[in-house]
Design a protein around this motif. Structure first.
Motif, PDB file in Angstrom:
ATOM      1  N   LEU A  31       0.883  -1.186   0.105  1.00 43.87           N
ATOM      2  CA  LEU A  31       0.253  -0.047  -0.220  1.00 43.87           C
ATOM      3  C   LEU A  31       0.857   1.245   0.000  1.00 43.87           C
ATOM      4  CD1 LEU A  31      -2.630  -1.048   2.638  1.00 43.87           C
ATOM      5  CD2 LEU A  31      -2.798  -1.309   0.222  1.00 43.87           C
ATOM      6  N   VAL A  32       0.344   2.210  -0.675  1.00 46.23           N
ATOM      7  CA  VAL A  32       1.124   3.619  -0.571  1.00 46.23           C
ATOM      8  C   VAL A  32       0.208   4.690   0.095  1.00 46.23           C
ATOM      9  CG1 VAL A  32       2.424   3.015  -2.633  1.00 46.23           C
ATOM     10  CG2 VAL A  32       0.181   4.146  -2.804  1.00 46.23           C
ATOM     11  N   GLU A  33       0.758   5.664   0.795  1.00 47.16           N
ATOM     12  CA  GLU A  33       0.142   6.779   1.024  1.00 47.16           C
ATOM     13  C   GLU A  33       0.001   7.642   0.331  1.00 47.16           C
ATOM     14  OE1 GLU A  33       0.581  10.332   4.716  1.00 47.16           O
ATOM     15  OE2 GLU A  33       1.735   8.367   4.946  1.00 47.16           O
ATOM     16  N   ARG A  34      -1.193   8.366  -0.052  1.00 48.43           N
ATOM     17  CA  ARG A  34      -1.285   9.309  -1.201  1.00 48.43           C
ATOM     18  C   ARG A  34      -0.620  10.605  -0.775  1.00 48.43           C
ATOM     19  NH1 ARG A  34      -3.654   8.560  -5.677  1.00 48.43           N
ATOM     20  NH2 ARG A  34      -4.359  10.724  -5.610  1.00 48.43           N
ATOM     21  N   ALA A 111       9.818   1.838  -0.984  1.00 46.46           N
ATOM     22  CA  ALA A 111      10.499   3.090  -0.773  1.00 46.46           C
ATOM     23  C   ALA A 111       9.666   3.960  -1.678  1.00 46.46           C
ATOM     24  CB  ALA A 111      12.024   3.326  -1.267  1.00 46.46           C
ATOM     25  N   ALA A 112       8.932   4.932  -0.875  1.00 43.15           N
ATOM     26  CA  ALA A 112       7.935   5.724  -1.613  1.00 43.15           C
ATOM     27  C   ALA A 112       8.728   6.915  -2.475  1.00 43.15           C
ATOM     28  CB  ALA A 112       7.225   6.712  -0.577  1.00 43.15           C
ATOM     29  N   GLY A 113       7.857   7.221  -3.504  1.00 40.96           N
ATOM     30  CA  GLY A 113       8.569   8.251  -4.473  1.00 40.96           C
ATOM     31  C   GLY A 113       7.421   8.840  -5.239  1.00 40.96           C
ATOM     32  N   THR A 114       7.590   9.811  -5.813  1.00 42.52           N
ATOM     33  CA  THR A 114       6.650  10.733  -6.955  1.00 42.52           C
ATOM     34  C   THR A 114       5.597  11.225  -5.883  1.00 42.52           C
ATOM     35  OG1 THR A 114       5.297   8.737  -7.602  1.00 42.52           O
ATOM     36  CG2 THR A 114       7.292   9.320  -9.047  1.00 42.52           C
ATOM     37  N   ASP A 115       4.243  10.666  -6.294  1.00 46.01           N
ATOM     38  CA  ASP A 115       3.239  11.253  -5.592  1.00 46.01           C
ATOM     39  C   ASP A 115       2.709  10.491  -4.262  1.00 46.01           C
ATOM     40  OD1 ASP A 115       2.086   9.190  -6.876  1.00 46.01           O
ATOM     41  OD2 ASP A 115       0.421  10.447  -7.570  1.00 46.01           O
ATOM     42  N   GLY A 118       4.163   7.767   1.295  1.00 47.09           N
ATOM     43  CA  GLY A 118       4.750   6.591   2.120  1.00 47.09           C
ATOM     44  C   GLY A 118       4.322   5.345   1.303  1.00 47.09           C
ATOM     45  N   ALA A 119       5.124   4.214   1.669  1.00 43.80           N
ATOM     46  CA  ALA A 119       4.903   2.857   1.291  1.00 43.80           C
ATOM     47  C   ALA A 119       5.171   1.919   2.157  1.00 43.80           C
ATOM     48  CB  ALA A 119       5.470   2.596  -0.049  1.00 43.80           C
ATOM     49  N   ARG A 120       4.441   0.773   2.373  1.00 43.94           N
ATOM     50  CA  ARG A 120       4.551  -0.068   3.311  1.00 43.94           C
ATOM     51  C   ARG A 120       3.645  -1.417   3.094  1.00 43.94           C
ATOM     52  NH1 ARG A 120       1.006   3.363   6.597  1.00 43.94           N
ATOM     53  NH2 ARG A 120      -0.800   2.221   7.373  1.00 43.94           N
ATOM     54  N   TRP A 121       4.108  -2.482   3.700  1.00 42.59           N
ATOM     55  CA  TRP A 121       3.577  -3.788   3.354  1.00 42.59           C
ATOM     56  C   TRP A 121       2.600  -3.586   4.567  1.00 42.59           C
ATOM     57  CZ3 TRP A 121       4.007  -6.409  -0.704  1.00 42.59           C
ATOM     58  CH2 TRP A 121       5.008  -6.452  -1.711  1.00 42.59           C
TER      59      TRP A 121
END
Length: 235
Positions: A31-34, A111-115, A118-121
């Motif tokens: 999942l990513v945090e927008r 590893a989160a990037g662009t828009d 955050g990103a995590r399992w």
């Protein structure tokens, strides 16, 4: 309606990705945090719009996975999960999403990037229990991906990919329990597994840790005949 009075509707196309793996004995989704509106600060599946009218859908899926989570999509087997186009699913307009699925062992930390902020399992059980809310209709897409993964374990030898080169039947059972989200009777599981020709083969050794148990290896069969049907009550 005469052709000269008709104009095609403006439809935007996105890709969304359901990436699943096992971590600490649980089925997890990426999942990513927008980081941008709409739904800024909320969790979502990685994905986004096609770059232009010439970008291939799967190329876009690989790009979004790399940009938003730092994962190499080319190393994963991405299969098309479905197409989602219910009107109103995206507040930015008429958006149709093509979703892709991958389930694989040993995936690294994202590893989160662009828009993405955050990103995590995240354990899929937390989403199913309502502890984690997803933006857009991504909970529906995730549920469809999890169901596809669970069906794969019924009909294919995928579960052995989450075990070591050699493994006990108890270790294989834990993979099924994690993905299916249900406890399995060990005796029934042993009997069913042994009844599927070519699924697993004896290694000829026993586990040296704890109570001795026979070790097995993945067999040659990619498809399971008969399938390992989920027990009643599996989520």
């Amino acid at each position: 309606m005469p052709d000269e009075q008709w104009s095609p509707p403006l439809v935007m196309v996105t890709v969304d990705l359901v990436i699943l793996t096992l971590r600490a004995g649980e089925l997890n989704a990426l999942l990513v945090e927008r980081g941008v509106e709409p739904y800024q600060g909320e969790m979502a599946l990685p994905g986004g719009f096609l770059n232009n009218g010439e970008e291939d859908l799967q190329v876009a899926a690989h790009r979004e996975l790399a940009e938003e989570a730092g994962l190499d999509g080319a190393s994963l087997h991405l299969e098309q999960l479905g197409v989602y186009g219910t009107p109103g699913r995206d507040p930015r307009g008429r958006v149709v999403s093509v979703a892709y699925l991958a389930i694989a062992p040993g995936l690294p930390e994202p590893a989160a990037g662009t828009d993405a902020a955050g990103a995590r399992w995240q354990p899929v059980g937390a989403v199913a229990a309502g502890k984690v809310r997803l933006a857009f209709d991504h909970e529906l897409i995730l549920n469809d991906g999890v169901e596809r993964a669970r069906a794969k374990l019924e009909h294919t030898a995928l579960a052995t990919a989450f075990c070591g080169e050699t493994f006990t039947i108890s270790e294989l059972q834990r993979v099924y329990e994690a993905v299916w989200g249900v406890e399995i009777d060990p005796r029934n599981f042993y009997r069913k597994v042994q009844g599927v020709e070519g699924f697993i083969v004896p290694d000829g050794h026993k586990a040296t840790r704890g109570r001795p148990a026979r070790l097995f290896r993945a067999g040659r069969s990619a498809a399971l005949h008969p399938p390992l049907v989920r027990p009643e009550g599996a989520t």
